[in-house]
Design an enzyme around this catalytic site. Structure first.
Site, PDB file in Angstrom:
ATOM      1  N   GLN A 166    -113.991  -4.048   5.278  1.00  0.00           N
ATOM      2  CA  GLN A 166    -112.766  -3.382   4.809  1.00  0.00           C
ATOM      3  C   GLN A 166    -111.554  -4.302   4.913  1.00  0.00           C
ATOM      4  O   GLN A 166    -110.621  -4.194   4.114  1.00  0.00           O
ATOM      5  CB  GLN A 166    -112.551  -2.092   5.618  1.00  0.00           C
ATOM      6  CG  GLN A 166    -111.527  -1.143   5.037  1.00  0.00           C
ATOM      7  CD  GLN A 166    -111.967  -0.538   3.695  1.00  0.00           C
ATOM      8  OE1 GLN A 166    -113.129  -0.638   3.311  1.00  0.00           O
ATOM      9  NE2 GLN A 166    -111.033   0.053   2.984  1.00  0.00           N
ATOM     10  N   GLU A 185    -137.836  -1.848  17.295  1.00  0.00           N
ATOM     11  CA  GLU A 185    -137.903  -1.756  18.770  1.00  0.00           C
ATOM     12  C   GLU A 185    -137.429  -0.391  19.268  1.00  0.00           C
ATOM     13  O   GLU A 185    -136.822  -0.297  20.334  1.00  0.00           O
ATOM     14  CB  GLU A 185    -137.097  -2.874  19.446  1.00  0.00           C
ATOM     15  CG  GLU A 185    -137.456  -4.279  19.011  1.00  0.00           C
ATOM     16  CD  GLU A 185    -138.868  -4.690  19.395  1.00  0.00           C
ATOM     17  OE1 GLU A 185    -139.558  -3.937  20.109  1.00  0.00           O
ATOM     18  OE2 GLU A 185    -139.294  -5.764  18.940  1.00  0.00           O
ATOM     19  N   GLY A 186    -137.713   0.650  18.509  1.00  0.00           N
ATOM     20  CA  GLY A 186    -137.360   2.017  18.895  1.00  0.00           C
ATOM     21  C   GLY A 186    -136.098   2.473  18.197  1.00  0.00           C
ATOM     22  O   GLY A 186    -135.097   1.758  18.203  1.00  0.00           O
TER      23      GLY A 186
HETATM   24  C1  FAD Z   1    -136.871  -4.893  10.741  1.00  0.00           C
HETATM   25  C2  FAD Z   1    -137.984  -4.123  11.399  1.00  0.00           C
HETATM   26  C3  FAD Z   1    -138.865  -4.801  12.238  1.00  0.00           C
HETATM   27  C4  FAD Z   1    -139.917  -4.109  12.850  1.00  0.00           C
HETATM   28  N1  FAD Z   1    -140.770  -4.794  13.675  1.00  0.00           N
HETATM   29  C5  FAD Z   1    -141.800  -4.153  14.260  1.00  0.00           C
HETATM   30  C6  FAD Z   1    -142.724  -4.862  15.108  1.00  0.00           C
HETATM   31  O1  FAD Z   1    -142.578  -6.054  15.365  1.00  0.00           O
HETATM   32  N2  FAD Z   1    -143.774  -4.176  15.630  1.00  0.00           N
HETATM   33  C7  FAD Z   1    -143.959  -2.863  15.391  1.00  0.00           C
HETATM   34  O2  FAD Z   1    -144.921  -2.299  15.919  1.00  0.00           O
HETATM   35  N3  FAD Z   1    -143.111  -2.148  14.599  1.00  0.00           N
HETATM   36  C8  FAD Z   1    -142.041  -2.762  14.035  1.00  0.00           C
HETATM   37  N4  FAD Z   1    -141.173  -2.076  13.220  1.00  0.00           N
HETATM   38  C9  FAD Z   1    -141.402  -0.670  12.973  1.00  0.00           C
HETATM   39  C10 FAD Z   1    -140.487   0.199  13.828  1.00  0.00           C
HETATM   40  O3  FAD Z   1    -140.848   0.066  15.195  1.00  0.00           O
HETATM   41  C11 FAD Z   1    -140.621   1.644  13.349  1.00  0.00           C
HETATM   42  O4  FAD Z   1    -140.061   1.707  12.036  1.00  0.00           O
HETATM   43  C12 FAD Z   1    -139.902   2.618  14.291  1.00  0.00           C
HETATM   44  O5  FAD Z   1    -140.585   2.697  15.524  1.00  0.00           O
HETATM   45  C13 FAD Z   1    -139.791   4.026  13.691  1.00  0.00           C
HETATM   46  O6  FAD Z   1    -141.015   4.470  13.243  1.00  0.00           O
HETATM   47  P1  FAD Z   1    -141.144   5.057  11.759  1.00  0.00           P
HETATM   48  O7  FAD Z   1    -140.524   4.091  10.816  1.00  0.00           O
HETATM   49  O8  FAD Z   1    -142.561   5.417  11.562  1.00  0.00           O
HETATM   50  O9  FAD Z   1    -140.239   6.346  11.752  1.00  0.00           O
HETATM   51  P2  FAD Z   1    -140.631   7.796  12.306  1.00  0.00           P
HETATM   52  O10 FAD Z   1    -141.275   7.666  13.634  1.00  0.00           O
HETATM   53  O11 FAD Z   1    -141.383   8.513  11.249  1.00  0.00           O
HETATM   54  O12 FAD Z   1    -139.200   8.452  12.491  1.00  0.00           O
HETATM   55  C14 FAD Z   1    -138.474   9.051  11.414  1.00  0.00           C
HETATM   56  C15 FAD Z   1    -137.198   9.668  11.986  1.00  0.00           C
HETATM   57  O13 FAD Z   1    -137.542  10.704  12.938  1.00  0.00           O
HETATM   58  C16 FAD Z   1    -137.026  10.408  14.231  1.00  0.00           C
HETATM   59  N5  FAD Z   1    -138.049  10.703  15.244  1.00  0.00           N
HETATM   60  C17 FAD Z   1    -139.399  10.653  15.072  1.00  0.00           C
HETATM   61  N6  FAD Z   1    -140.018  10.963  16.221  1.00  0.00           N
HETATM   62  C18 FAD Z   1    -139.057  11.203  17.146  1.00  0.00           C
HETATM   63  C19 FAD Z   1    -139.071  11.577  18.513  1.00  0.00           C
HETATM   64  N7  FAD Z   1    -140.212  11.760  19.172  1.00  0.00           N
HETATM   65  N8  FAD Z   1    -137.878  11.745  19.149  1.00  0.00           N
HETATM   66  C20 FAD Z   1    -136.712  11.568  18.479  1.00  0.00           C
HETATM   67  N9  FAD Z   1    -136.633  11.216  17.175  1.00  0.00           N
HETATM   68  C21 FAD Z   1    -137.791  11.031  16.512  1.00  0.00           C
HETATM   69  C22 FAD Z   1    -136.750   8.891  14.214  1.00  0.00           C
HETATM   70  O14 FAD Z   1    -135.731   8.545  15.129  1.00  0.00           O
HETATM   71  C23 FAD Z   1    -136.350   8.660  12.764  1.00  0.00           C
HETATM   72  O15 FAD Z   1    -134.987   8.960  12.582  1.00  0.00           O
HETATM   73  C24 FAD Z   1    -140.099  -2.733  12.609  1.00  0.00           C
HETATM   74  C25 FAD Z   1    -139.196  -2.052  11.770  1.00  0.00           C
HETATM   75  C26 FAD Z   1    -138.148  -2.725  11.173  1.00  0.00           C
HETATM   76  C27 FAD Z   1    -137.194  -1.979  10.297  1.00  0.00           C
END
Ligand code: FAD
Length: 373
Positions: free
Chosen positions: A329, A356-357
């Site tokens: 901005q 990482e969560g």
């Molecule tokens: C740039 C990048 C790098 C990554 N690198 C790695 C890696 O090195 N290794 C690896 O294993 N994964 C990796 N990931 C994957 C990443 O860890 C997951 O995308 C993440 O854990 C969320 O899982 P999901 O995408 O399946 O979303 P979901 O689990 O389906 O979540 C969808 C939504 O629901 C919410 N939600 C779901 N369950 C809960 C709960 N129990 N409590 C509160 N809220 C919840 C989430 O916060 C989110 O807003 C990477 C992702 C990105 C974007």
């Protein structure tokens, strides 16, 4: 705040700064545009010794402690956050092998980690935030285990050669094994086309009857959730450092612009509305830095650091997205242009609200820790 580095640490940090300024920062925009590192950059990281930075000396590393390792990540992220996150993914994986690997596994694998990238893989299409949803299995076979399944969205997936893999050893039991890309039955799958951290390859691995020895089990059978948490904690400190670097980069761009750009005859940096944004970016950067430095100091002292590491990334990621938005901005129309890096900095920071969560899960962890006190 800068920590009191020793003269030797200061010399190493100067080298990191020079490497970043000469070999990484000039390619920041190109990395975002091309979605990959320029040819030769990864090899330069290897040749300069970055992969072995935090590895103990007995395995050929430089034995950097958690505080200076985080400082290296921050300095590199000012130049380009992707390069910093590629190292973060590698370091947090090595941390788990150092903490939980058998001596034989460490002797076999850690000396190779100065040349080969390691990655930690938990996510599957059926289980991201909720690891019990995963479907990859490990079944006992003679003196070892047979692994089947696939992992998606792995940081450095495709670039990494060694993977820690979260599997089910029973319907409600999670464990972690170390798998090498050269093992029969291992292959690479889909690469993601992500909107930020565009240099970091993020991809899938496929395990089809991959056989591993018992030595490839990290910790004990059933330790999967604990290992996943431990990997997250180590990663979150370094992500706090990377987020601080992103904010530093955004602040540099915004302040340089605010000194030059005029509202009629007054530099916009003299306007209260612009000053407020610059002050907010600065405060966000410094508070995130204090959080990751505190978590790193606790880790160095051998004290619990899980909650602090989680706060670092939960706070730092949202704060960095807001900081990049403020910086955008300040530049207004030019900020919205790809001529300047602010859009990609915002998307780089945005990744760390997920990887990482997620921030939602991290808030739950912080609240649970407080409720347990
Ligand atoms: C740039 C990048 C790098 C990554 N690198 C790695 C890696 O090195 N290794 C690896 O294993 N994964 C990796 N990931 C994957 C990443 O860890 C997951 O995308 C993440 O854990 C969320 O899982 P999901 O995408 O399946 O979303 P979901 O689990 O389906 O979540 C969808 C939504 O629901 C919410 N939600 C779901 N369950 C809960 C709960 N129990 N409590 C509160 N809220 C919840 C989430 O916060 C989110 O807003 C990477 C992702 C990105 C974007």
């Amino acid at each position: 705040m800068d920590l009191n580095w020793t003269p030797q640490q200061n010399m190493l940090l100067r080298m990191v700064g020079e490497f970043t300024d000469n070999e990484i920062a000039p390619y920041d925009m190109q990395i975002d545009r091309d979605g990959k590192y320029p040819a030769g950059l990864f090899q330069k990281l290897v040749d300069t010794g970055f992969l072995g930075l935090m590895l103990p000396k007995e395995y050929g590393g430089a034995a950097f402690d958690p505080e200076i390792t985080a400082e290296v990540i921050r300095r590199m992220a000012v130049g380009n956050a992707s390069a910093a996150v590629t190292l973060e993914g590698h370091y947090k994986t090595l941390d788990q092998i150092i903490k939980f690997g058998t001596q034989r596994l460490k002797d076999d694998y850690l000396p190779t980690a100065t040349k080969r990238i390691f990655a930690f893989s938990m996510t599957e299409s059926t289980g991201g935030s909720n690891p019990l949803g995963i479907q990859t299995t490990a079944k006992r076979s003679g003196n070892g285990w047979i692994l089947n399944g696939n992992k998606i969205m792995i940081t450095n997936g495709g670039l990494a050669e060694v993977y820690c893999v979260l599997v089910k050893t029973a319907p409600e039991e999670l464990s972690v094994f170390v798998v090498d890309k050269d093992m029969p039955g291992f292959s690479f799958g889909k690469q993601e086309d992500f909107i930020g951290l565009r240099g970091v390859p993020v991809g899938e691995i496929v395990l089809s009857d991959v056989h591993v020895d018992n030595d490839h089990l990290l910790g004990k059978v059933g330790d999967g959730p604990m290992l996943g948490d431990s990997a997250h904690d180590d990663a979150r400190i370094l992500m706090g450092a990377a987020l601080t670097g992103i904010m530093e980069h955004a602040l540099q761009v915004a302040t340089d612009y605010a000194k030059e750009r005029k509202a009629l005859s007054t530099p916009i940096g003299q306007l209260q509305s612009i000053q407020r944004k610059l002050a907010d970016i600065t405060m966000g950067k410094e508070t995130t830095k204090l959080l990751y430095q505190r978590a790193a100091a606790l880790k160095l002292a051998g004290r619990p650091y899980s909650e602090e590491a989680t706060m670092t990334k939960a706070y730092g990621s949202r704060t960095a997205v807001a900081a990049c938005d403020d910086a955008l901005q300040v530049l207004a129309g030019y900020g919205y242009s790809r001529e300047y890096p602010l859009a990609h900095l915002m998307m780089d920071a945005r990744a760390m609200e997920i990887a990482e969560g997620t921030v939602e899960k991290m808030r739950g962890q912080i609240a649970t820790a407080e409720l347990a006190k």
